[in-house]
Write a protein that holds these residues in place. Structure first.
Motif, PDB file in Angstrom:
ATOM      1  N   GLN A   6      29.612  82.196  38.157  1.00  0.00           N
ATOM      2  CA  GLN A   6      30.784  82.621  38.245  1.00  0.00           C
ATOM      3  C   GLN A   6      31.642  83.185  38.759  1.00  0.00           C
ATOM      4  O   GLN A   6      31.380  83.485  39.737  1.00  0.00           O
ATOM      5  N   VAL A   7      32.544  82.176  38.735  1.00  0.00           N
ATOM      6  CA  VAL A   7      33.929  82.675  40.038  1.00  0.00           C
ATOM      7  C   VAL A   7      35.520  83.199  39.130  1.00  0.00           C
ATOM      8  O   VAL A   7      35.461  83.147  38.064  1.00  0.00           O
ATOM      9  N   ARG A   8      35.231  84.292  40.007  1.00  0.00           N
ATOM     10  CA  ARG A   8      36.897  84.906  39.435  1.00  0.00           C
ATOM     11  C   ARG A   8      37.620  84.426  40.589  1.00  0.00           C
ATOM     12  O   ARG A   8      37.594  84.666  41.707  1.00  0.00           O
ATOM     13  N   VAL A   9      39.205  84.455  40.124  1.00  0.00           N
ATOM     14  CA  VAL A   9      40.154  84.036  40.513  1.00  0.00           C
ATOM     15  C   VAL A   9      40.730  84.487  41.286  1.00  0.00           C
ATOM     16  O   VAL A   9      40.938  85.809  40.548  1.00  0.00           O
ATOM     17  N   ILE A  10      41.173  85.693  42.804  1.00  0.00           N
ATOM     18  CA  ILE A  10      41.829  86.433  42.799  1.00  0.00           C
ATOM     19  C   ILE A  10      43.162  86.373  42.673  1.00  0.00           C
ATOM     20  O   ILE A  10      43.435  85.295  43.979  1.00  0.00           O
ATOM     21  N   LYS A  11      43.816  86.197  42.089  1.00  0.00           N
ATOM     22  CA  LYS A  11      45.702  86.068  42.073  1.00  0.00           C
ATOM     23  C   LYS A  11      46.590  87.264  43.092  1.00  0.00           C
ATOM     24  O   LYS A  11      45.500  87.638  43.694  1.00  0.00           O
ATOM     25  N   GLY A  13      48.749  88.759  43.299  1.00  0.00           N
ATOM     26  CA  GLY A  13      49.003  90.145  42.552  1.00  0.00           C
ATOM     27  C   GLY A  13      47.662  91.415  43.474  1.00  0.00           C
ATOM     28  O   GLY A  13      47.965  92.658  43.202  1.00  0.00           O
ATOM     29  N   GLU A  14      46.525  90.916  42.657  1.00  0.00           N
ATOM     30  CA  GLU A  14      45.595  90.995  43.194  1.00  0.00           C
ATOM     31  C   GLU A  14      44.778  91.473  44.512  1.00  0.00           C
ATOM     32  O   GLU A  14      44.185  92.434  44.243  1.00  0.00           O
ATOM     33  N   ARG A  15      45.629  90.664  45.237  1.00  0.00           N
ATOM     34  CA  ARG A  15      44.495  90.006  46.716  1.00  0.00           C
ATOM     35  C   ARG A  15      44.604  92.492  47.450  1.00  0.00           C
ATOM     36  O   ARG A  15      43.420  92.100  48.124  1.00  0.00           O
ATOM     37  N   ALA A  16      45.827  92.598  47.494  1.00  0.00           N
ATOM     38  CA  ALA A  16      45.789  93.439  48.778  1.00  0.00           C
ATOM     39  C   ALA A  16      44.336  94.463  47.370  1.00  0.00           C
ATOM     40  O   ALA A  16      43.862  95.242  48.796  1.00  0.00           O
ATOM     41  N   GLY A  17      44.262  94.976  46.339  1.00  0.00           N
ATOM     42  CA  GLY A  17      43.050  95.555  45.782  1.00  0.00           C
ATOM     43  C   GLY A  17      41.683  95.664  46.311  1.00  0.00           C
ATOM     44  O   GLY A  17      40.877  96.379  46.202  1.00  0.00           O
ATOM     45  N   THR A  18      41.556  94.026  46.183  1.00  0.00           N
ATOM     46  CA  THR A  18      40.297  93.143  46.514  1.00  0.00           C
ATOM     47  C   THR A  18      40.055  93.774  48.312  1.00  0.00           C
ATOM     48  O   THR A  18      39.243  93.826  48.239  1.00  0.00           O
ATOM     49  N   ILE A  19      41.075  93.660  48.595  1.00  0.00           N
ATOM     50  CA  ILE A  19      40.688  94.008  50.624  1.00  0.00           C
ATOM     51  C   ILE A  19      40.243  95.143  50.174  1.00  0.00           C
ATOM     52  O   ILE A  19      39.352  95.536  51.349  1.00  0.00           O
TER      53      ILE A  19
END
Length: 74
Positions: A6-11, A13-19
């Motif tokens: 499964q691939v999760r696309v990081i938009k 707006g979500e990038r900062a939280g993911t990092i």
């Protein structure tokens, strides 16, 4: 394809939280991660990225060759 994941696309707006979440590496014991544990995790990520990038390059090259495209060498 050998295995489908499964691939999760990081938009954007979500990038900062993911990092931020990726920087909080917690070992199995639940305590604070040591520098060595963090280096091990990050080097695993880098190895996986390199492997996937090479796999993509080979797949893309074979796709282009199959379509009759011959890349210029040099």
């Amino acid at each position: 394809m050998l295995n489908n994941k499964q691939v999760r696309v990081i938009k954007r707006g979500e990038r900062a939280g993911t990092i931020e979440a990726a920087s909080r590496v917690v070992p199995a014991g639940g305590g604070a991660a040591t520098e060595r544990e963090i280096k091990t995790v990050v080097s695993g990520w880098v190895s996986e990225h390199r492997r996937r990038a090479e796999e993509f390059r080979q797949t893309y090259t074979s796709l282009l060759k199959g379509a009759g495209f011959t890349p210029a060498r040099g």
